[in-house]
Scaffold this motif. Structure first.
Motif, PDB file in Angstrom:
ATOM      1  N   ARG A 140       0.832  -1.219   0.000  1.00  0.00           N
ATOM      2  CA  ARG A 140       0.000   0.000   0.000  1.00  0.00           C
ATOM      3  C   ARG A 140       0.857   1.255   0.000  1.00  0.00           C
ATOM      4  NH1 ARG A 140      -3.137  -3.314   3.515  1.00  0.00           N
ATOM      5  NH2 ARG A 140      -2.114  -2.436   5.359  1.00  0.00           N
ATOM      6  N   ASP A 141       1.959   1.221   0.738  1.00  0.00           N
ATOM      7  CA  ASP A 141       2.849   2.386   0.770  1.00  0.00           C
ATOM      8  C   ASP A 141       3.439   2.667  -0.609  1.00  0.00           C
ATOM      9  OD1 ASP A 141       2.345   2.561   3.467  1.00  0.00           O
ATOM     10  OD2 ASP A 141       4.230   1.622   4.084  1.00  0.00           O
ATOM     11  N   VAL A 142       3.859   1.613  -1.309  1.00  0.00           N
ATOM     12  CA  VAL A 142       4.437   1.789  -2.643  1.00  0.00           C
ATOM     13  C   VAL A 142       3.383   2.306  -3.617  1.00  0.00           C
ATOM     14  CG1 VAL A 142       5.431   0.557  -4.614  1.00  0.00           C
ATOM     15  CG2 VAL A 142       6.249   0.066  -2.299  1.00  0.00           C
ATOM     16  N   GLN A 143       2.197   1.744  -3.563  1.00  0.00           N
ATOM     17  CA  GLN A 143       1.123   2.198  -4.450  1.00  0.00           C
ATOM     18  C   GLN A 143       0.758   3.645  -4.166  1.00  0.00           C
ATOM     19  OE1 GLN A 143      -1.694  -0.911  -3.482  1.00  0.00           O
ATOM     20  NE2 GLN A 143      -1.291  -1.987  -5.407  1.00  0.00           N
ATOM     21  N   GLN A 144       0.730   4.016  -2.900  1.00  0.00           N
ATOM     22  CA  GLN A 144       0.404   5.395  -2.542  1.00  0.00           C
ATOM     23  C   GLN A 144       1.476   6.364  -3.023  1.00  0.00           C
ATOM     24  OE1 GLN A 144      -2.561   6.283  -1.058  1.00  0.00           O
ATOM     25  NE2 GLN A 144      -1.874   8.353  -1.631  1.00  0.00           N
ATOM     26  N   LYS A 145       2.720   5.904  -3.022  1.00  0.00           N
ATOM     27  CA  LYS A 145       3.812   6.758  -3.489  1.00  0.00           C
ATOM     28  C   LYS A 145       3.614   7.145  -4.949  1.00  0.00           C
ATOM     29  CE  LYS A 145       8.864   6.944  -3.782  1.00  0.00           C
ATOM     30  NZ  LYS A 145      10.130   6.210  -3.504  1.00  0.00           N
ATOM     31  N   PHE A 146       3.172   6.198  -5.765  1.00  0.00           N
ATOM     32  CA  PHE A 146       2.926   6.518  -7.166  1.00  0.00           C
ATOM     33  C   PHE A 146       1.697   7.414  -7.327  1.00  0.00           C
ATOM     34  CE2 PHE A 146       5.468   2.587  -7.903  1.00  0.00           C
ATOM     35  CZ  PHE A 146       6.468   3.181  -8.667  1.00  0.00           C
ATOM     36  N   LEU A 147       0.689   7.235  -6.462  1.00  0.00           N
ATOM     37  CA  LEU A 147      -0.493   8.100  -6.523  1.00  0.00           C
ATOM     38  C   LEU A 147      -0.139   9.525  -6.139  1.00  0.00           C
ATOM     39  CD1 LEU A 147      -3.234   5.791  -4.951  1.00  0.00           C
ATOM     40  CD2 LEU A 147      -2.990   6.435  -7.357  1.00  0.00           C
ATOM     41  N   ASP A 148       0.745   9.676  -5.150  1.00  0.00           N
ATOM     42  CA  ASP A 148       1.141  11.010  -4.692  1.00  0.00           C
ATOM     43  C   ASP A 148       2.088  11.700  -5.663  1.00  0.00           C
ATOM     44  OD1 ASP A 148      -0.378  10.605  -2.442  1.00  0.00           O
ATOM     45  OD2 ASP A 148       1.303  10.002  -1.168  1.00  0.00           O
ATOM     46  N   ASP A 149       2.766  10.932  -6.510  1.00  0.00           N
ATOM     47  CA  ASP A 149       3.746  11.505  -7.436  1.00  0.00           C
ATOM     48  C   ASP A 149       3.527  10.934  -8.839  1.00  0.00           C
ATOM     49  OD1 ASP A 149       5.885  12.767  -8.582  1.00  0.00           O
ATOM     50  OD2 ASP A 149       7.428  11.576  -7.593  1.00  0.00           O
ATOM     51  N   PRO A 150       2.465  11.383  -9.529  1.00  0.00           N
ATOM     52  CA  PRO A 150       2.169  10.833 -10.861  1.00  0.00           C
ATOM     53  C   PRO A 150       3.270  11.096 -11.878  1.00  0.00           C
ATOM     54  CG  PRO A 150       0.814  12.773 -10.401  1.00  0.00           C
ATOM     55  CD  PRO A 150       1.495  12.400  -9.127  1.00  0.00           C
ATOM     56  N   LEU A 151       4.067  12.143 -11.674  1.00  0.00           N
ATOM     57  CA  LEU A 151       5.160  12.420 -12.610  1.00  0.00           C
ATOM     58  C   LEU A 151       6.241  11.343 -12.551  1.00  0.00           C
ATOM     59  CD1 LEU A 151       5.602  16.283 -12.227  1.00  0.00           C
ATOM     60  CD2 LEU A 151       4.466  15.039 -14.076  1.00  0.00           C
ATOM     61  N   GLN A 157       8.952   6.112 -17.612  1.00  0.00           N
ATOM     62  CA  GLN A 157       8.706   5.830 -19.026  1.00  0.00           C
ATOM     63  C   GLN A 157       9.785   6.458 -19.910  1.00  0.00           C
ATOM     64  OE1 GLN A 157       4.733   7.388 -19.227  1.00  0.00           O
ATOM     65  NE2 GLN A 157       3.779   5.403 -18.836  1.00  0.00           N
ATOM     66  N   LYS A 158      10.222   7.666 -19.546  1.00  0.00           N
ATOM     67  CA  LYS A 158      11.319   8.297 -20.287  1.00  0.00           C
ATOM     68  C   LYS A 158      12.610   7.492 -20.152  1.00  0.00           C
ATOM     69  CE  LYS A 158       9.724  13.107 -19.895  1.00  0.00           C
ATOM     70  NZ  LYS A 158      10.035  14.439 -19.308  1.00  0.00           N
ATOM     71  N   LEU A 159      12.873   7.035 -18.936  1.00  0.00           N
ATOM     72  CA  LEU A 159      14.077   6.239 -18.708  1.00  0.00           C
ATOM     73  C   LEU A 159      14.041   4.959 -19.526  1.00  0.00           C
ATOM     74  CD1 LEU A 159      14.471   6.638 -14.834  1.00  0.00           C
ATOM     75  CD2 LEU A 159      15.883   7.701 -16.598  1.00  0.00           C
ATOM     76  N   LEU A 160      12.874   4.362 -19.618  1.00  0.00           N
ATOM     77  CA  LEU A 160      12.744   3.131 -20.393  1.00  0.00           C
ATOM     78  C   LEU A 160      12.931   3.397 -21.883  1.00  0.00           C
ATOM     79  CD1 LEU A 160      11.980   0.107 -20.622  1.00  0.00           C
ATOM     80  CD2 LEU A 160       9.590   0.849 -20.788  1.00  0.00           C
ATOM     81  N   ARG A 161      12.335   4.461 -22.368  1.00  0.00           N
ATOM     82  CA  ARG A 161      12.332   4.737 -23.802  1.00  0.00           C
ATOM     83  C   ARG A 161      13.690   5.202 -24.317  1.00  0.00           C
ATOM     84  NH1 ARG A 161       8.290   7.688 -23.602  1.00  0.00           N
ATOM     85  NH2 ARG A 161       9.360   9.708 -23.435  1.00  0.00           N
TER      86      ARG A 161
END
Length: 218
Positions: A140-151, A157-161
């Motif tokens: 839940r903490d990891v999922q919330q981190k992505f919700l709090d920081d959508p950028l 994705q930039k790093l991957l591309r």
């Protein structure tokens, strides 16, 4: 209500113990926190494949898999242990009440479903249940981190591309000119790559002063 929660705890432990068998899975990769490896769906044989797998797991809402198999296992185990401590007291109360209920009503439970009355074995069960809750809290903490920081996802994705991969002392890092002040670090363990929880180079080990040689006669 507490008894229902405790029953759910035990039922969950039985389900986790009976992991689905898949002969196609590499035997050397263990199930972690009840989550079996899916190396075909989420390959990790290169830094960018591990990053791609993480992004796909995020897109699918597969937070359990990210934490169990894509993040640095050493980091995950430490964080799970830390979070498990806050659940130990409640888990012990719930399991103790269920055990007492089973003792008073033995006819309602098969012998294999009864909680241990031996204290060392009971303590092991408390630890296992607390770690399961600690793992879910970390997810839940990891999922919330992505919700709090959508950028953060856009940066990944930039790093991957277009990101550049460079070796580090512990594995590799991926950088991108448009992702300022951040790098994705990955650690290689055997033949798989795992995401680390840092964005900067690890500091060099502290220098240990060399003692001056003793003079004779002193």
């Amino acid at each position: 209500m507490r008894l229902v929660v405790a029953l759910a705890l035990v039922a969950g432990s039985v389900a986790l113990a009976q992991e689905p068998k898949n002969p196609d899975l590499p035997k050397e990769i263990p199930v972690r926190y009840g989550v079996p490896p899916k190396v075909r769906n989420y390959p990790q044989d290169s830094p960018k494949k591990a990053l791609l797998s993480a992004l796909e797991a995020i897109d699918r809402g597969d937070g359990n898999y990210i934490v169990a198999h894509l993040m640095d296992p050493g980091f995950v185990d430490l964080r799970v242990n830390d979070r498990a401590k806050q659940y130990e007291a409640d888990v012990e109360i719930e399991l103790s009440r269920l055990r007492d209920f089973q003792i008073r009503n033995p006819e309602k439970f098969a012998p294999s479903d009864r909680l241990p009355t031996d204290r060392p074995k009971f303590n092991v069960l408390i630890t296992e249940k607390s770690r399961e809750r600690g793992f879910q809290q970390l997810v839940r903490d990891v999922q919330q981190k992505f919700l709090d920081d959508p950028l953060a996802i856009k940066d990944l994705q930039k790093l991957l591309r277009d990101g550049a991969v460079a070796d580090t002392e512990t594995g590799a890092k991926i950088t991108h000119a448009d992702v300022k002040d951040k790098a994705l670090y990955l650690r290689k363990i055997e033949d798989r790559w795992f995401l680390e929880n840092r964005h900067e180079d690890a500091p060099p080990p502290p220098m240990v002063p060399v003692p001056a040689p003793k003079k004779e006669g002193m």
